[in-house]
Design a protein around this motif. Sequence first.
Motif, short mmCIF file in Angstrom:
data_model
loop_
_atom_site.label_atom_id
_atom_site.label_comp_id
_atom_site.label_asym_id
_atom_site.label_seq_id
_atom_site.Cartn_x
_atom_site.Cartn_y
_atom_site.Cartn_z
N LEU A 73 0.76 -1.13 0.12
CA LEU A 73 0.10 0.09 0.08
C LEU A 73 0.83 1.18 0.06
O LEU A 73 1.80 1.50 0.80
CB LEU A 73 -0.76 -0.07 1.11
CG LEU A 73 -1.63 -1.48 1.46
CD1 LEU A 73 -2.63 -1.03 2.78
CD2 LEU A 73 -2.75 -1.72 0.49
N ASP A 74 0.85 2.00 -1.01
CA ASP A 74 1.57 3.27 -1.08
C ASP A 74 1.35 4.09 -0.12
O ASP A 74 0.21 4.52 0.17
CB ASP A 74 1.35 4.09 -2.51
CG ASP A 74 2.06 5.13 -2.77
OD1 ASP A 74 3.43 5.01 -2.67
OD2 ASP A 74 1.82 6.21 -3.02
N ASN A 75 2.50 4.62 0.59
CA ASN A 75 2.48 5.83 1.24
C ASN A 75 2.96 7.06 0.86
O ASN A 75 4.00 7.29 0.47
CB ASN A 75 3.61 5.44 2.62
CG ASN A 75 3.21 6.54 3.76
OD1 ASN A 75 2.97 7.41 3.70
ND2 ASN A 75 3.88 6.02 5.00
N PRO A 76 1.93 7.85 0.46
CA PRO A 76 2.34 9.22 -0.29
C PRO A 76 2.82 10.14 0.62
O PRO A 76 3.40 11.42 0.03
CB PRO A 76 0.90 9.60 -0.75
CG PRO A 76 -0.16 9.23 0.25
CD PRO A 76 0.42 7.78 0.75
N VAL A 77 3.03 9.99 1.71
CA VAL A 77 3.42 11.37 2.82
C VAL A 77 4.89 10.66 3.37
O VAL A 77 5.99 11.38 3.31
CB VAL A 77 2.36 11.53 3.80
CG1 VAL A 77 2.99 12.51 4.66
CG2 VAL A 77 1.08 11.91 3.34
N GLY A 78 4.79 9.50 3.99
CA GLY A 78 6.05 8.92 4.62
C GLY A 78 6.86 7.98 3.81
O GLY A 78 6.56 7.64 2.40
N THR A 79 7.61 7.29 4.35
CA THR A 79 8.42 6.31 4.09
C THR A 79 8.04 5.02 3.97
O THR A 79 8.23 3.91 3.03
CB THR A 79 9.99 6.39 4.38
OG1 THR A 79 9.74 6.40 5.84
CG2 THR A 79 10.42 7.51 4.35
#
Length: 420
Positions: free
Chosen positions: A133-139
């Motif tokens: 699941l892509d994390n658009p804010v963090g790493t």
Amino acid sequence: MRGVQVKNAIIYSIGNELVEGLIVDTNSKFLSVHLKSLGYNVIRIETLPDVLDIIVRRISEGLSEADLLITTGGLGPTEDDLTREAISKVLNKSLVLNEEIANELIERALKYYNKAPESVKKQALVLEGAIVLDNPVGTAPGQLIKHNGKTIVILPGPPVEMIPVFESIKGELKTDDELYTRRIKTIGVPEAVLMDEHKDLLYSNPQITIATMASYERGVEVRLTGSVVLKEEIDGIVEQLTNLLGESVYALDDDSIEDVVYKLLKENNLTISFAESCTGGLLSARFVDIPGVSSVYKGGVVAYSNESKANILRVPKDIIEKHGAVSEECVSYMAKNAREIFDSEFSVSISGIAGPTGGTPQKPVGTVCFAFASKKGVKAFTYNLRGDREMIRKRSALIGFDIARRGIREWLRLEGNIKG
């Protein structure tokens, strides 16, 4: 008509900082609300320390009780970030390094810190068979894995990262029997009285779940939840109860009382100002949280001392000397003059004794005076509130907004032109 067939869910918030009380777990509140709307019954919320054996045991037990497990936290690069490892052990599935994610993490680390410790690759470990699941804010990315008919969702801990990752999979988690919830928010009616007087209406259908929550900051809220097939019946109960309670209902569903005041002003092209003492700016702080409020909010004054009440708000000194700063006479001048100073249609003022000291037999701690001013005049009110300093101040802010709501609506009715 079928009943509610709800799947069970458990939320695990993981991190020593949570267990030790260093930060507040807001993730679970957010997730619980949204899971209910997706058709899940959250049967338990737990905070777990960064201890592998404990995480393994609780997740293993959770799989035997719930259809969905959600974890937040423990996905960082350090040795105490153990969520992935714990779930790997429970499911007996390998952790596989995702080279694409690992390279991206290294590039990002070099770009921002000119260093790329080997430990950053830990965040690229993915459970065998999991969806990344892509994390658009963090790493650290999230993961979703299905195992023996159960679903496990692994989310990052920081709320700014957790929320967008969760939002991206709501469609995947939605059940066949989505729930429908309505909320009625009230002020001025005790919880016990409200539920006793209207129990026949509220409990008319056993398939509709009724819950109440009383708060000195938000009043009494009644929540009605049922299957979406019961939508019309739930809406009917809400409409009937709203009519029965009248002005005691200040909002429905997601609106707060400050939202209601804002909409009343906005839809009728009106403005307001505040003059605060014991609340120390709480009204203003809550009001300016609303985007676009500058179109209706002229400004506020925190006149905490008697000198500021006299010098800034022009309260006559003899009024303060004769009646005291906590008096209907004083708040009447505060509201009247604030309205004139800010050139607003309305103004609300508050002055009280929040404690724990300062009370007298005549004016004990919890005595709070309010006033509402318009071009038609000023109305003042006195409340005797209970609780500690925080409770009294927050309750006073709620009452201040309610006085504004009722005052604006009355003014509009007299004008014969009410919207909202």
